[in-house]
Design a protein around this motif. Structure first.
Motif, short mmCIF file in Angstrom:
data_model
loop_
_atom_site.label_atom_id
_atom_site.label_comp_id
_atom_site.label_asym_id
_atom_site.label_seq_id
_atom_site.Cartn_x
_atom_site.Cartn_y
_atom_site.Cartn_z
N TRP A 106 0.83 -1.21 0.00
CA TRP A 106 0.00 0.00 0.00
C TRP A 106 0.87 1.25 0.00
N SER A 107 1.86 1.29 0.85
CA SER A 107 2.76 2.44 0.94
C SER A 107 3.43 2.72 -0.40
N ASN A 108 3.97 1.67 -1.02
CA ASN A 108 4.62 1.84 -2.33
C ASN A 108 3.62 2.29 -3.38
N ARG A 109 2.42 1.72 -3.34
CA ARG A 109 1.40 2.07 -4.34
C ARG A 109 1.00 3.53 -4.25
N VAL A 110 0.82 4.03 -3.04
CA VAL A 110 0.44 5.43 -2.87
C VAL A 110 1.54 6.36 -3.39
N LEU A 111 2.78 6.08 -3.03
CA LEU A 111 3.89 6.94 -3.47
C LEU A 111 4.06 6.90 -4.98
N ARG A 112 3.95 5.72 -5.56
CA ARG A 112 4.08 5.60 -7.01
C ARG A 112 2.91 6.30 -7.71
N SER A 113 1.73 6.24 -7.10
CA SER A 113 0.58 6.94 -7.66
C SER A 113 0.79 8.44 -7.65
N ILE A 114 1.31 8.96 -6.55
CA ILE A 114 1.56 10.41 -6.47
C ILE A 114 2.57 10.84 -7.53
N ALA A 115 3.66 10.08 -7.66
CA ALA A 115 4.66 10.42 -8.66
C ALA A 115 4.06 10.38 -10.07
N SER A 116 3.23 9.37 -10.31
CA SER A 116 2.59 9.24 -11.62
C SER A 116 1.66 10.40 -11.91
N ILE A 117 0.87 10.80 -10.91
CA ILE A 117 -0.07 11.91 -11.10
C ILE A 117 0.68 13.21 -11.36
N LEU A 118 1.77 13.43 -10.64
CA LEU A 118 2.58 14.63 -10.87
C LEU A 118 3.11 14.66 -12.30
N LEU A 119 3.64 13.54 -12.76
CA LEU A 119 4.18 13.49 -14.11
C LEU A 119 3.09 13.69 -15.15
N ARG A 120 1.96 13.02 -14.98
CA ARG A 120 0.88 13.13 -15.96
C ARG A 120 0.21 14.50 -15.94
N SER A 121 0.37 15.20 -14.84
CA SER A 121 -0.18 16.56 -14.75
C SER A 121 0.79 17.60 -15.29
N ARG A 201 -3.97 17.28 -11.33
CA ARG A 201 -5.36 17.08 -11.73
C ARG A 201 -5.59 15.57 -11.80
N PRO A 202 -6.82 15.11 -11.64
CA PRO A 202 -7.07 13.66 -11.71
C PRO A 202 -6.68 13.09 -13.06
N THR A 203 -6.10 11.91 -13.05
CA THR A 203 -5.72 11.26 -14.30
C THR A 203 -6.57 10.03 -14.55
N ARG A 204 -7.64 9.88 -13.78
CA ARG A 204 -8.55 8.76 -13.95
C ARG A 204 -9.96 9.25 -13.67
N GLN A 205 -10.93 8.75 -14.41
CA GLN A 205 -12.33 9.06 -14.18
C GLN A 205 -13.03 7.86 -13.58
N ALA A 206 -13.85 8.09 -12.58
CA ALA A 206 -14.53 7.01 -11.88
C ALA A 206 -15.94 7.46 -11.52
N ASP A 308 -6.21 5.81 0.17
CA ASP A 308 -5.57 7.11 0.14
C ASP A 308 -6.08 7.85 -1.09
N ILE A 309 -6.20 9.16 -1.01
CA ILE A 309 -6.74 9.93 -2.12
C ILE A 309 -5.94 9.72 -3.40
N ALA A 310 -4.64 9.51 -3.30
CA ALA A 310 -3.82 9.31 -4.50
C ALA A 310 -4.24 8.06 -5.26
N GLU A 311 -4.71 7.05 -4.53
CA GLU A 311 -5.14 5.82 -5.19
C GLU A 311 -6.39 6.04 -6.03
N LEU A 312 -7.21 7.01 -5.66
CA LEU A 312 -8.45 7.26 -6.37
C LEU A 312 -8.30 8.26 -7.51
N LEU A 313 -7.27 9.08 -7.44
CA LEU A 313 -7.11 10.12 -8.46
C LEU A 313 -6.40 9.62 -9.71
N GLY A 314 -5.65 8.54 -9.60
CA GLY A 314 -4.93 8.04 -10.76
C GLY A 314 -3.69 7.30 -10.36
#
Length: 317
Positions: A106-121, A201-206, A308-314
């Motif tokens: 979970w910890s790794n997933r959240v951090l990787r999600s944040i990095a991914s969202i930053l890059l995609r944004s 910004r969100p990189t996934r729609q749900a 975590d919010i990062a998991e839901l945003l992308g």
């Protein structure tokens, strides 16, 4: 006596390893393995503060301390032994301190999600593992270890300065408050920060409902209330407010969990029940909130799923 020894142990361990709880060498940067994160130069440095990475180890430390609270237990001898061995022994090998694989993932997933969202944004930043994943010192500050915290803060500030970054991107409320107000009080100078939620910004729609839990530090100290809601709505979620929310949010029990586990659990149980009454999918934006609410939900048998919010945003999920 037990509380004093615990605090001394945390301060000594932090001075030796840079982290106040037992964890293996190199653990804080493992989340970034295989990612091609920008190395710079950039005016912004991604600074994790290591709180998400420490969360699985804090969970296990609390398991040990729950046993310590019982007057008849001999488990406090284990803590004393750990303190003695901490200079030359990998404490993560102790069975009671070995983290749950789920929490590590979970910890790794959240951090990787944040990095991914930053890059995609399209956010321009650099990642320097040996600096980006330094611990902020939040627990030292929270527990009143003033000299240990001042020393730790000085190390972090000097390391950040050497990168040439003008601003750091922070990921959680405790790190945010610590490196600004905490460092200012200890050193006369806080770091300039921006929260990652302000940049992405969100990189996934749900679709569907999510119950939002406000961190006390975000809502009452930092004024971060509307941005998480806006991001979730932009991602397509219907945001549900629990009984107590926004500036009137109810505490998750942290960071008491490492000092008084039973009191922290009692507070977390009340909050977890409140959240479960509002819906089955609950979102947090703080690793300490996630830990305490997850423990309470599991032990009380509540039918809630925590994210975590990062998991839901992308990013990764």
């Amino acid at each position: 006596m037990r509380l004093r020894e615990l605090l001394e142990f945390m301060a000594e361990l932090d001075e030796r390893t840079g982290y106040p709880v037992p964890a293996p060498k190199g653990f804080a940067s493992r989340w970034s393995e295989g990612l091609r994160l920008p190395k710079g130069p950039s005016r912004r440095l991604l600074f994790t503060g290591a709180l998400y990475q420490l969360a699985p180890y804090i969970w296990r430390l609390v398991d040990l301390l729950k046993l310590v609270e019982a007057p008849s237990t001999s488990s406090f001898a284990l803590l004393r032994a750990a303190r003695t061995l901490s200079g030359s022994f990998d404490l993560s090998l102790l069975p009671l301190l070995r983290p749950e694989p789920y929490l590590l993932e979970w910890s790794n997933r959240v951090l990787r999600s944040i990095a991914s969202i930053l890059l995609r944004s399209g956010v321009d930043f650099m990642y320097v593992p040996e600096v980006s994943d330094l611990y902020s010192g939040a627990l030292l500050r929270d527990y009143g270890l003033q000299e240990a915290f001042r020393r730790h803060a000085k190390v972090v500030v000097e390391a950040v300065d050497k990168t040439g970054a003008e601003e750091i991107i922070v990921l959680d409320p405790h790190t945010h408050d610590t490196v600004t107000e905490g460092y200012r009080a200890a050193l006369g100078r806080g770091l300039k920060v921006v929260n990652y939620m302000e940049l992405v910004r969100p990189t996934r729609q749900a679709r569907g409902e999510v119950v939002i839990h406000d961190s006390c530090v975000y809502a009452r100290r930092l004024g971060v209330v509307e941005r998480p809601r806006l991001l979730l709505r932009d991602a397509g979620y219907d945001v549900v407010e629990p009984l107590r929310s926004r500036e009137w949010t109810y505490c998750c029990g942290g960071p008491l969990e490492a000092l008084m586990p039973s009191l922290a659990y009692s507070i977390a149980r009340t909050r977890a029940k409140e959240l479960s009454m509002a819906g089955t999918r609950v979102v947090t934006a703080c690793p300490i909130c996630y830990l305490n609410l997850r423990r309470a939900a599991l032990e009380e048998g509540l039918h809630v799923n925590l994210f975590d919010i990062a998991e839901l945003l992308g990013g990764e999920s």
